[in-house]
Design an enzyme around this catalytic site. Structure first.
Site, PDB file in Angstrom:
ATOM      1  N   ALA A   1      23.380  16.474 -16.553  1.00 33.57           N
ATOM      2  CA  ALA A   1      22.503  15.604 -15.753  1.00 33.57           C
ATOM      3  C   ALA A   1      21.203  15.384 -16.651  1.00 33.57           C
ATOM      4  CB  ALA A   1      22.435  16.619 -14.676  1.00 33.57           C
ATOM      5  N   GLY A   2      21.354  15.356 -17.747  1.00 29.88           N
ATOM      6  CA  GLY A   2      20.124  15.093 -18.479  1.00 29.88           C
ATOM      7  C   GLY A   2      19.664  13.501 -18.647  1.00 29.88           C
TER       8      GLY A   2
ATOM      9  N   GLY B   1      30.090   7.767 -28.628  1.00 34.06           N
ATOM     10  CA  GLY B   1      28.618   7.029 -28.203  1.00 34.06           C
ATOM     11  C   GLY B   1      28.144   5.926 -29.071  1.00 34.06           C
TER      12      GLY B   1
ATOM     13  N   ASN C   1      27.104  19.825 -13.755  1.00 28.43           N
ATOM     14  CA  ASN C   1      25.992  20.491 -14.603  1.00 28.43           C
ATOM     15  C   ASN C   1      26.072  21.778 -14.683  1.00 28.43           C
ATOM     16  OD1 ASN C   1      24.257  19.394 -16.482  1.00 28.43           O
ATOM     17  ND2 ASN C   1      22.621  20.347 -15.189  1.00 28.43           N
ATOM     18  N   ARG C   2      25.792  22.518 -15.636  1.00 25.83           N
ATOM     19  CA  ARG C   2      25.645  24.079 -15.835  1.00 25.83           C
ATOM     20  C   ARG C   2      24.612  24.521 -14.764  1.00 25.83           C
ATOM     21  NH1 ARG C   2      23.211  26.312 -21.403  1.00 25.83           N
ATOM     22  NH2 ARG C   2      21.539  24.842 -20.826  1.00 25.83           N
TER      23      ARG C   2
ATOM     24  N   LYS D   1      20.244  20.546 -11.052  1.00 22.30           N
ATOM     25  CA  LYS D   1      19.692  19.190 -11.559  1.00 22.30           C
ATOM     26  C   LYS D   1      20.761  18.022 -11.327  1.00 22.30           C
ATOM     27  CE  LYS D   1      18.297  18.789 -15.899  1.00 22.30           C
ATOM     28  NZ  LYS D   1      18.525  19.314 -17.311  1.00 22.30           N
TER      29      LYS D   1
ATOM     30  N   ASN E   1      13.813   3.662 -21.837  1.00 24.07           N
ATOM     31  CA  ASN E   1      14.248   3.744 -23.322  1.00 24.07           C
ATOM     32  C   ASN E   1      13.453   2.681 -24.250  1.00 24.07           C
ATOM     33  OD1 ASN E   1      16.010   1.514 -23.043  1.00 24.07           O
ATOM     34  ND2 ASN E   1      17.364   2.266 -24.612  1.00 24.07           N
TER      35      ASN E   1
ATOM     36  N   LYS F   1      12.228  10.154 -21.576  1.00 24.73           N
ATOM     37  CA  LYS F   1      12.632   9.123 -20.885  1.00 24.73           C
ATOM     38  C   LYS F   1      12.072   8.716 -19.479  1.00 24.73           C
ATOM     39  CE  LYS F   1      16.618   8.069 -23.677  1.00 24.73           C
ATOM     40  NZ  LYS F   1      17.875   7.620 -23.685  1.00 24.73           N
TER      41      LYS F   1
ATOM     42  N   VAL G   1      20.176  10.803 -20.205  1.00 19.33           N
ATOM     43  CA  VAL G   1      20.976   9.672 -19.914  1.00 19.33           C
ATOM     44  C   VAL G   1      21.868   9.228 -18.844  1.00 19.33           C
ATOM     45  CG1 VAL G   1      22.967  10.318 -21.478  1.00 19.33           C
ATOM     46  CG2 VAL G   1      22.119   7.927 -21.818  1.00 19.33           C
TER      47      VAL G   1
HETATM   48  P1  ATR Z   1      17.252  17.147 -20.729  1.00 17.84           P
HETATM   49  O1  ATR Z   1      18.017  18.105 -19.899  1.00 17.84           O
HETATM   50  O2  ATR Z   1      16.153  17.663 -21.260  1.00 17.84           O
HETATM   51  O3  ATR Z   1      17.315  15.851 -20.215  1.00 17.84           O
HETATM   52  P2  ATR Z   1      19.513  16.224 -22.129  1.00 17.84           P
HETATM   53  O4  ATR Z   1      19.676  16.556 -23.769  1.00 17.84           O
HETATM   54  O5  ATR Z   1      19.366  14.935 -21.972  1.00 17.84           O
HETATM   55  O6  ATR Z   1      18.148  17.073 -22.093  1.00 17.84           O
HETATM   56  O7  ATR Z   1      20.525  16.872 -21.492  1.00 17.84           O
HETATM   57  C1  ATR Z   1      20.965  18.269 -21.801  1.00 17.84           C
HETATM   58  C2  ATR Z   1      22.192  18.401 -21.040  1.00 17.84           C
HETATM   59  O8  ATR Z   1      23.403  19.220 -21.770  1.00 17.84           O
HETATM   60  C3  ATR Z   1      21.911  18.995 -19.665  1.00 17.84           C
HETATM   61  O9  ATR Z   1      22.790  18.577 -18.717  1.00 17.84           O
HETATM   62  C4  ATR Z   1      22.378  20.604 -20.100  1.00 17.84           C
HETATM   63  O10 ATR Z   1      22.544  21.421 -18.958  1.00 17.84           O
HETATM   64  P3  ATR Z   1      21.376  22.215 -18.146  1.00 17.84           P
HETATM   65  O11 ATR Z   1      20.818  21.220 -17.298  1.00 17.84           O
HETATM   66  O12 ATR Z   1      22.151  23.461 -17.482  1.00 17.84           O
HETATM   67  O13 ATR Z   1      20.377  22.488 -19.185  1.00 17.84           O
HETATM   68  C5  ATR Z   1      23.436  20.302 -20.878  1.00 17.84           C
HETATM   69  N1  ATR Z   1      23.702  21.571 -21.758  1.00 17.84           N
HETATM   70  C6  ATR Z   1      23.223  21.820 -22.691  1.00 17.84           C
HETATM   71  N2  ATR Z   1      23.742  23.071 -23.254  1.00 17.84           N
HETATM   72  C7  ATR Z   1      24.532  23.331 -22.509  1.00 17.84           C
HETATM   73  C8  ATR Z   1      25.609  24.518 -22.556  1.00 17.84           C
HETATM   74  N3  ATR Z   1      25.541  25.355 -23.692  1.00 17.84           N
HETATM   75  N4  ATR Z   1      26.401  24.467 -21.557  1.00 17.84           N
HETATM   76  C9  ATR Z   1      26.477  23.450 -20.473  1.00 17.84           C
HETATM   77  N5  ATR Z   1      25.532  22.693 -20.490  1.00 17.84           N
HETATM   78  C10 ATR Z   1      24.767  22.399 -21.286  1.00 17.84           C
END
Ligand code: ATR
Length: 264
Positions: free
Chosen positions: A126-127, A232, A149-150, A154, A86, A65, A129
């Site tokens: 914080a991915g 969603g 966010n973990r 980010k 998108n 995206k 979307v």
């Molecule tokens: P992208 O980060 O590539 O945009 P996304 O699917 O849009 O992909 O985002 C995944 C989100 O889920 C992220 O915020 C991710 O956290 P990180 O930035 O720390 O990777 C979060 N996420 C995925 N698995 C997780 C977990 N086990 N615990 C906490 N957060 C998780």
């Protein structure tokens, strides 16, 4: 026959072809919508195919995206403000990137009759979307938007796009009216978010961007603790509705059959 695509990686799970092809048939349009798993080095060629009108429209999902922006000629205001695209189309020989996730989210909230004005909203993740959700929440005049966010950096980066954000540590739960799961936790039915919601009051709104499965553990926990819940699915349907309207110039139908179509 016009050709439309959704691109992403992975892409197997995408229900966009099912939805768009249902509407294409329903509206008697000569077109086909397919999904395509892409690597980043294939984006340039894809854009060329749009320019040459071999492909007439593209939806973009994780992880492209933001990355796709470098390859486009122009962006809509919404895509610019969120740095997230998108939906792609050709206009006056220019390949344009637009964002229908924003209005998709907004319409789903309107359907719920939940008034965002002056509410405290807590976003997990914080991915890809999240910028669209924040933009929509600002538009709907949220009082406060808090992101956790973990990977904290980010979440901090989102401040480059939106000044008014509050960031909290992963694990902290602030006071909120609505909580949004925008992480990928829940895509697998057994996934559980390691957060403790027991100490917050009830009558909040738990919103999960995930729609497949229908009920994530996050939503089940919210419900058990006496809160309203929403997945969603409507956001997904509305973002597709807006892309369809943009490409074909007609409004597809949203009814029980469409909603059922997405139940797997
Ligand atoms: P992208 O980060 O590539 O945009 P996304 O699917 O849009 O992909 O985002 C995944 C989100 O889920 C992220 O915020 C991710 O956290 P990180 O930035 O720390 O990777 C979060 N996420 C995925 N698995 C997780 C977990 N086990 N615990 C906490 N957060 C998780």
């Amino acid at each position: 026959m016009k050709k439309y695509l959704v691109i992403g990686n992975p892409i197997e799970h995408s229900l966009s072809p099912k939805l768009h092809n249902y509407w294409i048939k329903n509206k008697d349009i000569e077109a086909i919508y397919e999904k395509k798993k892409l690597n980043e080095n294939e984006i340039e060629n894809l854009i060329l195919e749009i320019r040459e009108q071999k492909i007439h429209g593209v939806n973009v999902t994780v992880p492209f995206k933001r990355k796709i922006i470098n390859y486009l000629d122009d962006l809509s205001l919404e895509a610019k403000k969120t740095q997230s695209v998108n939906t792609i189309y050709l206009k006056d020989n220019k390949v344009i990137g637009h964002n229908t996730d924003i209005e998709g989210f907004e319409l789903s909230i309107q359907d719920l009759k939940f008034d965002i004005t002056d509410k405290k909203i807590f976003i997990l993740g914080a991915g890809g979307v999240v910028p669209s959700i924040i933009f929509a929440l600002n538009k709907m005049k949220a009082f406060e938007i808090i992101v956790s966010n973990r990977t904290k950096s980010k979440a901090e980066e989102l401040k480059n796009l939106f000044e008014n954000l509050k960031i909290v540590e992963w694990g902290d739960i602030p006071v909120f009216d609505m909580i949004i799961n925008a992480t990928s936790i829940g895509l697998n039915k057994d996934d559980k978010i390691n957060l403790d919601f027991n100490k917050m009051g009830k009558n909040k709104l738990f919103y999960d961007v995930i729609y497949n499965p229908n009920q994530t553990n996050f939503l089940m926990t919210g419900k058990k603790l006496g809160n309203k819940t929403e997945n969603g699915k409507l956001m997904f349907i509305y973002q597709a509705f807006l892309a369809f309207n943009l490409w074909h110039g007609v409004q597809p139908k949203i009814d029980e059959d469409v909603i059922k179509l997405l139940d797997q």
